[in-house]
Write an enzyme that holds these catalytic residues in place. Structure first.
Site, PDB file in Angstrom:
ATOM      1  N   THR A 181     -41.281  14.310   7.312  1.00 50.97           N
ATOM      2  CA  THR A 181     -42.010  14.824   8.470  1.00 50.97           C
ATOM      3  C   THR A 181     -42.584  16.220   8.224  1.00 50.97           C
ATOM      4  O   THR A 181     -42.050  16.980   7.403  1.00 50.97           O
ATOM      5  CB  THR A 181     -41.043  14.876   9.678  1.00 50.97           C
ATOM      6  OG1 THR A 181     -41.618  15.643  10.721  1.00 50.97           O
ATOM      7  CG2 THR A 181     -39.725  15.539   9.311  1.00 50.97           C
ATOM      8  N   ASP A 182     -43.619  16.567   8.986  1.00 56.33           N
ATOM      9  CA  ASP A 182     -44.169  17.931   8.909  1.00 56.33           C
ATOM     10  C   ASP A 182     -43.231  18.947   9.564  1.00 56.33           C
ATOM     11  O   ASP A 182     -43.405  20.148   9.407  1.00 56.33           O
ATOM     12  CB  ASP A 182     -45.560  18.006   9.555  1.00 56.33           C
ATOM     13  CG  ASP A 182     -45.573  17.654  11.037  1.00 56.33           C
ATOM     14  OD1 ASP A 182     -44.542  17.174  11.557  1.00 56.33           O
ATOM     15  OD2 ASP A 182     -46.622  17.858  11.689  1.00 56.33           O
ATOM     16  N   GLU A 183     -42.224  18.446  10.303  1.00 59.80           N
ATOM     17  CA  GLU A 183     -41.328  19.381  11.003  1.00 59.80           C
ATOM     18  C   GLU A 183     -40.512  20.215  10.017  1.00 59.80           C
ATOM     19  O   GLU A 183     -39.953  21.239  10.390  1.00 59.80           O
ATOM     20  CB  GLU A 183     -40.419  18.620  11.970  1.00 59.80           C
ATOM     21  CG  GLU A 183     -41.244  17.855  12.990  1.00 59.80           C
ATOM     22  CD  GLU A 183     -40.492  17.424  14.230  1.00 59.80           C
ATOM     23  OE1 GLU A 183     -39.460  18.025  14.546  1.00 59.80           O
ATOM     24  OE2 GLU A 183     -40.972  16.477  14.879  1.00 59.80           O
ATOM     25  N   LYS A 187     -33.948  16.413   7.637  1.00 62.60           N
ATOM     26  CA  LYS A 187     -35.032  15.808   6.839  1.00 62.60           C
ATOM     27  C   LYS A 187     -35.371  16.729   5.657  1.00 62.60           C
ATOM     28  O   LYS A 187     -35.612  16.255   4.544  1.00 62.60           O
ATOM     29  CB  LYS A 187     -36.276  15.572   7.700  1.00 62.60           C
ATOM     30  CG  LYS A 187     -36.122  14.513   8.774  1.00 62.60           C
ATOM     31  CD  LYS A 187     -35.882  13.110   8.253  1.00 62.60           C
ATOM     32  CE  LYS A 187     -37.062  12.493   7.551  1.00 62.60           C
ATOM     33  NZ  LYS A 187     -36.790  11.059   7.213  1.00 62.60           N
TER      34      LYS A 187
HETATM   35  N1  LIG Z   1     -42.280   9.036  14.333  1.00 61.40           N
HETATM   36  C1  LIG Z   1     -42.920  10.051  13.775  1.00 61.40           C
HETATM   37  O1  LIG Z   1     -43.789  10.654  14.396  1.00 61.40           O
HETATM   38  C2  LIG Z   1     -42.606  10.442  12.360  1.00 61.40           C
HETATM   39  C3  LIG Z   1     -43.454  11.351  11.721  1.00 61.40           C
HETATM   40  C4  LIG Z   1     -43.186  11.695  10.391  1.00 61.40           C
HETATM   41  C5  LIG Z   1     -42.106  11.147   9.730  1.00 61.40           C
HETATM   42  N2  LIG Z   1     -41.292  10.266  10.389  1.00 61.40           N
HETATM   43  C6  LIG Z   1     -40.166   9.693   9.623  1.00 61.40           C
HETATM   44  O2  LIG Z   1     -40.462   8.313   9.475  1.00 61.40           O
HETATM   45  C7  LIG Z   1     -39.248   7.560   9.474  1.00 61.40           C
HETATM   46  C8  LIG Z   1     -39.323   6.473  10.531  1.00 61.40           C
HETATM   47  O3  LIG Z   1     -39.527   7.092  11.800  1.00 61.40           O
HETATM   48  P1  LIG Z   1     -39.623   6.216  13.124  1.00 61.40           P
HETATM   49  O4  LIG Z   1     -40.374   7.015  14.103  1.00 61.40           O
HETATM   50  O5  LIG Z   1     -40.038   4.848  12.796  1.00 61.40           O
HETATM   51  O6  LIG Z   1     -38.098   6.194  13.550  1.00 61.40           O
HETATM   52  P2  LIG Z   1     -37.345   5.220  14.547  1.00 61.40           P
HETATM   53  O7  LIG Z   1     -36.271   6.035  15.186  1.00 61.40           O
HETATM   54  O8  LIG Z   1     -38.295   4.479  15.410  1.00 61.40           O
HETATM   55  O9  LIG Z   1     -36.674   4.136  13.580  1.00 61.40           O
HETATM   56  C9  LIG Z   1     -35.647   4.464  12.705  1.00 61.40           C
HETATM   57  C10 LIG Z   1     -35.084   3.169  12.154  1.00 61.40           C
HETATM   58  O10 LIG Z   1     -34.013   3.526  11.249  1.00 61.40           O
HETATM   59  C11 LIG Z   1     -32.895   2.718  11.529  1.00 61.40           C
HETATM   60  N3  LIG Z   1     -31.672   3.460  11.194  1.00 61.40           N
HETATM   61  C12 LIG Z   1     -31.237   4.621  11.773  1.00 61.40           C
HETATM   62  N4  LIG Z   1     -30.059   4.970  11.230  1.00 61.40           N
HETATM   63  C13 LIG Z   1     -29.775   4.050  10.274  1.00 61.40           C
HETATM   64  C14 LIG Z   1     -28.694   3.874   9.373  1.00 61.40           C
HETATM   65  N5  LIG Z   1     -27.671   4.735   9.330  1.00 61.40           N
HETATM   66  N6  LIG Z   1     -28.723   2.817   8.542  1.00 61.40           N
HETATM   67  C15 LIG Z   1     -29.739   1.920   8.566  1.00 61.40           C
HETATM   68  N7  LIG Z   1     -30.780   2.021   9.414  1.00 61.40           N
HETATM   69  C16 LIG Z   1     -30.794   3.080  10.256  1.00 61.40           C
HETATM   70  C17 LIG Z   1     -32.963   2.439  13.022  1.00 61.40           C
HETATM   71  O11 LIG Z   1     -32.193   1.294  13.384  1.00 61.40           O
HETATM   72  C18 LIG Z   1     -34.457   2.264  13.228  1.00 61.40           C
HETATM   73  O12 LIG Z   1     -34.835   0.933  13.010  1.00 61.40           O
HETATM   74  C19 LIG Z   1     -38.125   8.562   9.699  1.00 61.40           C
HETATM   75  O13 LIG Z   1     -37.572   8.882   8.462  1.00 61.40           O
HETATM   76  C20 LIG Z   1     -38.826   9.768  10.306  1.00 61.40           C
HETATM   77  O14 LIG Z   1     -38.145  10.950   9.988  1.00 61.40           O
HETATM   78  C21 LIG Z   1     -41.511   9.908  11.678  1.00 61.40           C
END
Ligand SMILES: NC(=O)c1ccc[n+]([C@@H]2O[C@H](COP(=O)([O-])OP(=O)(O)OC[C@H]3O[C@@H](n4cnc5c(N)ncnc54)[C@H](O)[C@@H]3O)[C@@H](O)[C@H]2O)c1
Length: 356
Positions: free
Chosen positions: A138-140, A167
């Site tokens: 993430t950009d955070e 992260k």
């Molecule tokens: N949503 C955003 O805006 C954004 C932006 C940049 C990066 N990201 C990164 O992208 C990735 C996905 O984000 P998202 O928004 O889809 O998240 P989300 O919370 O919608 O989904 C996360 C998924 O990970 C699974 N999970 C969580 N803990 C787990 C564990 N211990 N073992 C196995 N599975 C596990 C959950 O069941 C879920 O299906 C993350 O790594 C997040 O940091 C998200």
């Protein structure tokens, strides 16, 4: 399972595939690459929804394994079973407000879980030196960016929330596995995503859900925090490109360049919903609440590297993406109801109850 043993060109572990970005990525990649096997490894937290994946559920090149990435032995069995040659790592605890309430789980999943995957990748790389590890971040991690500047891949890491810190720690560990062990890693740092299947604790679906239900829309502080919103399918196209063509050991920032103050975003969503439902005005539902501690003022990325090296460009403007997103949520009232019953009610009260 016999079919799954056939000679796939690639055998990819996709962690967190039942979450928001993971679902969008699998729905895009599974049909696009019939020669690859995709194994979705997810422990199905509150944020997951396997029904998102019903379109690909019975595809010959897709499997699901319910495993917690903090369970090393479970992961190891899975790696032995499928003989992976790559990981696309998305599994994470992903919500900043939840990290403020309970940071420990974020350290377990985001740091220790990533460490487990890196260890297994390192072991797999002994017999397959090309083993690819795409870490989705993430950009955070950069913290708040001053007006007038944008964070490129060399910008100092300066996280503000336990989520961002977890992260950032995982990113650094991935970097170290490239430097120390030569692991074929790539890291992406992306801005805020929005689109179909996003859990309604996140700003855009939360606003849409509250408007649909005639509830007030809590806005942190003065509402002038700036985010650089990216439509999730544009992020997924970028991940596909980085996975295939990103240079080993590299980091790629992924942003849309459409920086917008929260309050402007909220007004855009109100206007789209007024147009689509004929009801409103909805901006009367805006309620300013006490700010989130450590709330970064501005995120803004310099994405020239992925544009110049890999030819990526976002395909949709914020207005176009928001229209599609509102349409999706309006057509998915059952999906929304399922997400917002049960635990969500307690969570919502915990986060917003005290801020009024
Ligand atoms: N949503 C955003 O805006 C954004 C932006 C940049 C990066 N990201 C990164 O992208 C990735 C996905 O984000 P998202 O928004 O889809 O998240 P989300 O919370 O919608 O989904 C996360 C998924 O990970 C699974 N999970 C969580 N803990 C787990 C564990 N211990 N073992 C196995 N599975 C596990 C959950 O069941 C879920 O299906 C993350 O790594 C997040 O940091 C998200």
């Amino acid at each position: 399972m016999a079919e799954k043993n056939r000679n796939f060109k690639k055998r990819i572990a996709v962690t967190g595939g039942a979450g928001f970005i993971g679902s969008n990525l699998l729905l895009m990649m599974v049909p696009r690459y019939p020669d690859y096997l995709f194994v979705n490894i997810d422990c199905l937290t509150y944020a997951a929804n396997l029904s998102n994946l019903s379109e690909i559920d019975s595809a010959e090149n897709y499997e699901f394994e319910k495993i917690d990435i903090t369970d090393y032995a479970g992961l190891e069995q899975c790696f032995n079973k499928y003989n992976f040659d790559s990981v696309i790592h998305l599994a994470a605890e992903s919500h900043v407000d939840r990290s403020l309430i309970g940071p420990a789980l974020f350290i377990q999943t985001n740091v220790m879980g990533t460490f487990n995957l890196l260890e297994l990748a390192r072991k797999s790389a002994v017999s397959n030196s090309d083993f690819r590890f795409l870490h989705v971040s993430t950009d955070e991690v950069y913290g708040s960016i001053e007006t007038g500047s944008r964070a490129d891949e060399n910008y100092p890491v300066n996280p503000s929330s336990p989520y961002a810190a977890s992260k950032a720690a995982a990113d650094q560990m991935v970097r170290s596995y490239h430097k120390s062990y030569g692991l074929n890693t790539v890291i992406t740092n992306c801005t805020n995503n929005y689109g179909a299947f996003q859990f309604p604790e996140k700003l855009i679906p939360l606003l849409i859900n509250n408007i649909i239900n005639g509830k007030t829309m809590p806005v942190y502080g003065d509402g002038r925090n700036i985010r650089d919103w990216l439509y999730v399918e544009d992020h997924c196209r970028a991940l596909d490109l980085v996975f295939h063509n990103g240079v080993a050991g590299s980091v790629y920032n992924i942003g849309s360049g459409s920086e917008t103050e929260n309050i402007i975003l909220i007004k855009k969503i109100c206007a789209i919903l007024e147009k689509k439902t004929g009801a409103g005005p909805f901006d009367k539902l805006i309620e300013f609440v006490k700010d989130r501690p450590g709330h970064d003022r501005r995120y803004a990325l310099d994405s020239s590297k992925i544009k110049n090296e890999l030819g990526w460009e976002p395909s949709l403007s914020l207005d176009e993406g928001l229209e599609l997103t509102v349409d999706w949520y309006l057509s998915q009232s059952d999906w929304l109801k399922k997400c917002t019953s049960g635990e969500y009610v307690n969570y919502y009260e915990k986060v917003y109850g005290d801020r009024k």
